[in-house]
Design an enzyme around this catalytic site. Sequence first.
Site, PDB file in Angstrom:
ATOM      1  N   LYS B  78       0.863  -1.186   0.000  1.00 58.19           N
ATOM      2  CA  LYS B  78       0.000   0.000   0.000  1.00 58.19           C
ATOM      3  C   LYS B  78       0.895   1.229   0.000  1.00 58.19           C
ATOM      4  O   LYS B  78       1.911   1.257   0.702  1.00 58.19           O
ATOM      5  CB  LYS B  78      -0.898  -0.033   1.234  1.00 58.19           C
ATOM      6  CG  LYS B  78      -1.946   1.063   1.293  1.00 58.19           C
ATOM      7  CD  LYS B  78      -2.841   0.888   2.516  1.00 58.19           C
ATOM      8  CE  LYS B  78      -3.947   1.924   2.574  1.00 58.19           C
ATOM      9  NZ  LYS B  78      -4.828   1.745   3.749  1.00 58.19           N
ATOM     10  N   SER B 153      -9.774   1.701   2.779  1.00 59.96           N
ATOM     11  CA  SER B 153      -8.882   2.482   1.940  1.00 59.96           C
ATOM     12  C   SER B 153      -7.818   1.654   1.220  1.00 59.96           C
ATOM     13  O   SER B 153      -7.225   2.147   0.259  1.00 59.96           O
ATOM     14  CB  SER B 153      -8.192   3.541   2.794  1.00 59.96           C
ATOM     15  OG  SER B 153      -7.314   2.934   3.711  1.00 59.96           O
ATOM     16  N   SER B 177      -9.989  -0.706   6.935  1.00 58.45           N
ATOM     17  CA  SER B 177      -9.364  -0.505   5.616  1.00 58.45           C
ATOM     18  C   SER B 177      -8.624  -1.708   5.034  1.00 58.45           C
ATOM     19  O   SER B 177      -8.206  -1.674   3.881  1.00 58.45           O
ATOM     20  CB  SER B 177      -8.401   0.676   5.673  1.00 58.45           C
ATOM     21  OG  SER B 177      -9.127   1.874   5.646  1.00 58.45           O
TER      22      SER B 177
END
Lengths: 95, 490
Positions: B78, B153, B177
């Site tokens: 990420k 997210s 997330s």
Amino acid sequence: MKISRQEVENIAHLARLEIDDQHKEALCEQLSSILDYMDKLAHVDVTGVKPASGAAFMQNVLREDKVFPSPGPKVTLANAPEKDEDYYLVPRVIT
Amino acid sequence: MDLHTLTLAQASRLLGEKKISSLELTRSFLDRIDTHDDAINSFLSVDKADALALAKAADQQIAAGKHTVFTGIPVAMKDLLCTRGMRTTCGSKMLDNFIPRYDATVVEKFKQAHGVIIGKTNMDEFAMGSSTENSAYFPTKNPWNTDYVPGGSSGGSAAAVAARFCCAALGSDTGGSIRQPASHCGVVGLKPTYGRVSRFGLVSYASSLDQIGPITRTVEDAAMVLNLIAGHDPKDSTSAPKDVPDFTDGLAAFDRDGLSGMTVGIPKEYLGMEGIDPDVLAVFENARRLVEDLGAATVEVSLPHTQYVVAAYYIIAPCEASSNLARFDGVKYGFRAEQPRDLMDMYKHTRSEGFGQEVQRRIIIGTYALSAGYYDAYYGKASQVRAMIMADFSKAFETCDILLAPVAPTPAFRIGEKTDDPLTMYLTDIFTLSANMAGVPGISVPGGFSAKGLPIGIQMMAGRFDELSLVRAGYGMEKSLGLDQLFPTL
């Protein structure tokens, strides 16, 4: 609770944000509706409850005070938007 | 053999037996990204030359017999995990040109194991969002249906794993997330206990809630990744000085005993809730029957403060964010607005031009809630409610080993469907926020599909530092449902 335009401007200043007029109106609406929702917390009886700041493993963290090499100015300043030798450069502070 | 179909465990075994090379494996993923990522947009950056060089180095390690289970395994990170020399944007224009000079501890652990970092994945800006639509670059699409969001997210990481662009990915979970995009993309997502994994080198959003964890194709793969990244780190004072078990022991425990001896709690407040999609309820009911079939006892438990979780979370997280994001001032790194009148003007324009709408909204909410005269009513009150939520969980875990819950009230929603109304988007986080508030671990495993063919996950939460129970139960569910090798056709 209705958040006024003036309040949005004050908070934006505290947060160092410049909100343009078009977004100010929308923000008043959105913040008012979000804060209205938050008001449900007013109904919780929290008498005597100690606030929790997190779920960290509660234990004091101590370590020996040892010297480690510093990355030095070249590395530290590598991502600076503006620099002058070993210093960050910012707009004039004293006018 | 189609190398991209291999799970992390399978690829690791074949690499160790020298039946495949990391170079072949890495190439097959890079080719796949080339062909298909234009339609999915899961990556913000892919450094092919670097990935191939790492793969070659890994093959040399294997040839020399100096490999571990992660040597040569291509993984995605990420884009809020600092990677030395590789751009780390956090999905924000603010960090568009940011090249970290150090690695996050989790990244360093992959590098030390000679893993191959294949790219950095898209995300909601500063991890604020539940759909990856808040990325300053582009929205990521759900690989099962590109009209739908992948969740967020960590939507880029979940989509990349579902699209089989990598063996595994890392995400971060502040309020769901990891688990929610894993659910929406039909993959496994594990949020470890707060303190289990070092946060050093993770761009902070809400430091008392943030935790890094794996997004993988199988529960076994998630356990393997957790084995690598867990453990105390002197660079993160909130990382726990606790022994790290071998999390794959949870698989062996299931193979030996099923779920017998385990008690599964069903939170009564979750099921009476309005607005839960019937397909989500059906998947949940199926999971409840399944754990019983596998030998677990189920009990009803109560989490009485559930109705206050969203309100308390959406005060606490923005408060922490408003403080954490004060560092983006246009001085030390990142974006700086051009031609400022003076210092104040530079701060304000830098932040307003550099941050997107949702980030500014949360900074404003946090600043408001912490400001003089409002602190007690908002942050103070929310922190007391947080203590009560934590107590709810402690009490529940006195009578059960794990809690079974939905991940999100609905399957993935359409791109653009919820972007106009932030509060509606916040409310979709109802089932995932509590684990962060209480600091307990949670996992999402694929549980079924909606009528429209979108994946729906099942969530399990356990007591603090009991990820082993999640691995055991998650693996049991995965084995029984047989959904672990179902992937979208791209």
